[in-house]
Write an enzyme that holds these catalytic residues in place. Sequence first.
Site, short mmCIF file in Angstrom:
data_model
loop_
_atom_site.label_atom_id
_atom_site.label_comp_id
_atom_site.label_asym_id
_atom_site.label_seq_id
_atom_site.Cartn_x
_atom_site.Cartn_y
_atom_site.Cartn_z
N ASP A 202 0.80 -1.24 0.00
CA ASP A 202 0.00 0.00 0.00
C ASP A 202 0.83 1.28 0.00
O ASP A 202 0.31 2.36 -0.22
CB ASP A 202 -0.89 0.04 1.25
CG ASP A 202 -1.98 -1.02 1.21
OD1 ASP A 202 -2.13 -1.65 0.17
OD2 ASP A 202 -2.65 -1.20 2.24
N GLY B 258 -5.66 -0.44 -0.81
CA GLY B 258 -5.36 0.80 -0.11
C GLY B 258 -6.51 1.16 0.82
O GLY B 258 -7.43 1.87 0.43
N GLU C 162 28.58 -2.26 -21.40
CA GLU C 162 29.09 -2.37 -22.77
C GLU C 162 30.46 -1.73 -22.99
O GLU C 162 31.24 -2.20 -23.80
CB GLU C 162 28.06 -1.79 -23.77
CG GLU C 162 27.74 -0.33 -23.54
CD GLU C 162 26.65 0.20 -24.48
OE1 GLU C 162 26.25 -0.53 -25.40
OE2 GLU C 162 26.21 1.34 -24.28
#
Length: 739
Positions: free
Chosen positions: A156, A199, A621
Amino acid sequence: MAGKSVGNIGVMTSGGDAPGMNAAVRAVVRTAIINGINVYAILDGYQGMVDGTGIRELDWHSVGGVMDQGGTFIGTARCKEFRERDGRLRAALNLVKNGIDKLVVIGGDGSLTGADTFSQEWPGLLQELQDNGKLTVEECSACPKLQIVGLVGSIDNDMCNSDMTIGADTALHRITDAIDALSSTAASHQRTFVVEVMGRNCGYLALASAIATGASWTLIPEMPPEDGWEDRMCGLIRSATAAGRRDSIVIIAEGARDRKGQPITSNYVRDVLEKELKRDVRITILGHVQRGGAPSAYDRYSATVQGFRAVENIINMKDGDESSIVGIRRHRTAVVPLMESVRLTRSVPDKIAAGAYDEAVALRGGSFKNMLNIFNTMMQAVPKGGKPGRETGCFAVMTCGWPAAGMNPAIRTVVRLGLDHGHTILGVNNGFEGLISGDLVEMDWMQVEDWMRCGGTALGTNRTRPAESDFYMIAKNIEKFNIKGLIMIGGWTGYEGMNNLCKMRRNFPAFRIPMVCIPATINNNLPGAELSIGADTALNNIVDVIDKIKHSSDSSRRAFIVEVMGRYCGYLAVISALSTGAEIVYFHEEGVTLDRLQKDLDQLVKSFSNGRKIALIIRNENANPVYTTDFICSLFEEAGGHLFDMRKSVLGPLQQGGVPTPFDRLLGARLAYEGLTHLEKCLAENSDRCIFLGMAEGTLNQHDFSQMENMSSEEHQRPVEQWWLKAAELARSLATIEK
Ligand code: ADP
């Protein structure tokens, strides 16, 4: 620290389960072991503690491979007995018998309150156990105090003093995915959906998902709607439909109430909509799917750093220190007093009941308030707005550099707010190329309707930086289209290009307009922004793929090397390593040496000799130009001999693509809102200030273009200060190959 008499640590999950709890348990267990402390899992929350049968010592390997699982692998429960002193007496006996005098409790405000009560009662409980002969004096004096640190596991996001609780981000992912899916079917049938999300007292999930999905209306407990809201809601949906919108979504928090304190139910909202709009309205109650599934990258990462900090904190606690919670504040871990935070959290329903709505909203923190403002503004925005007295003009928006998920939500926000405020908004196609060639189009309201959920950028982008010979055409187009302000949403090339325009103002008066750079690149390498739009989506894409790669391993012993993007910025590599439990990470800031490779290889060989089945290496990379992914793969393959195989995976563009995560949508909306506000302010004040925006330590910052160079390293195209660097050490220590 090994051997120090710090007692044993117990770790438990309690109350409602939340995705990310496993990552927290893993971090607690491994940090404790690193510090030479024994750590016990208390299975099934307080029930396991009261019964005493659920207390098990955990070792390093017992928390391997748990991070990608939802829920909690040590179980959770609700336990009536623990609410009574008698139950806590039994729990105390069982802890002392196992030498546990420190507890990391991962749960909601109920569990944490229980823990605090327990800790306060501890001396009395032990005295009683000693008096009735259940514990000896020696046993009691070995555990004179019970020290508690709480971590908030709650989907919540309802704990005051902590900006994000463990599980809330994942729940938001689940809700956003579901609403995206509903929107497409709703649009096909011109339907309205009422979606109920969790909620009870906290509207975070409803509000955040309403912004992230571009919902029509939301109802949250903290800010009950003013009387007559039904007419306003129907009026807004009616005008959106008239403008061409085919779907309407109303998101309602389960605890939504009106100003008289009466619950507003989904059925009631459906009835109102059906009656007033004469439309087909369906209710979807999302329920427990919101709790389920694999944790998001953020929940894995934040639970890990919080678990680490909890143990650090518990080790350093002094006599007399009160119980605390480790939470997230301003994008960092923070230690806050436990009971004060619980008291504040529990005061929210009282504030709501007393009609002190602003105070209830304030208790939820600054970003909640900010979201509420954005939602209210966006929800009420109308296609042709403008207020008398507000100066209006023509603003242009463009995207530059590589595409990043979240660019479209940012453009949408600029367009909708801009039109609502009476401005003309021009979309520049293909970044600077469009500005050079005059490829600009007037944006309209419906064009951006579903852009919240679209990845990449619908305006197109490329990595062209304007050359000196292009300035004349750009200046001409700015004049031709009468552009009074320019917003660039993009990465490094966009920042450089905008800075160059600003520097050329003396020669080209057309450039004397306010400009804004909004950080959007998966590389997360821009000055002034701790997180750029797109980085969260990329991180989740990487974590998803790595989960799959790990599960693809058959019974043979295998090490995977995964190359991720980021150019010279190791953010994606380091945070994905932390979020997936990768054993090895290479990135440019730290560099790669032969010595490091040798050590890592020795560790891998030793570990696979001891029975390891799988290892994960993540390489940025550009970590090193010589020790490439291919090189490392071949080197390790050769040296691994019959012990393990190597597999290489270069993730490439899939990191950039996909639907934006809720976080990237919210960040895009927030930064775009600020960008437009800046242009309007400049228009009103006749200013040509050029700024780049970003969130840092939870606060929105504006910097003048002149600060760009000082704040970044041009050579490696990244900020001078990078907040996440120390996460590399944590990632490594929690995944050390051999223990
Ligand atoms: P959450 O921790 O998710 O808020 P609950 O409120 O259900 O969930 O609490 C979980 C468990 O914590 C309860 O079942 C109980 O064992 C314990 N607990 C909650 N509140 C208290 C309290 N005031 N005193 C003692 N134990 C409590």
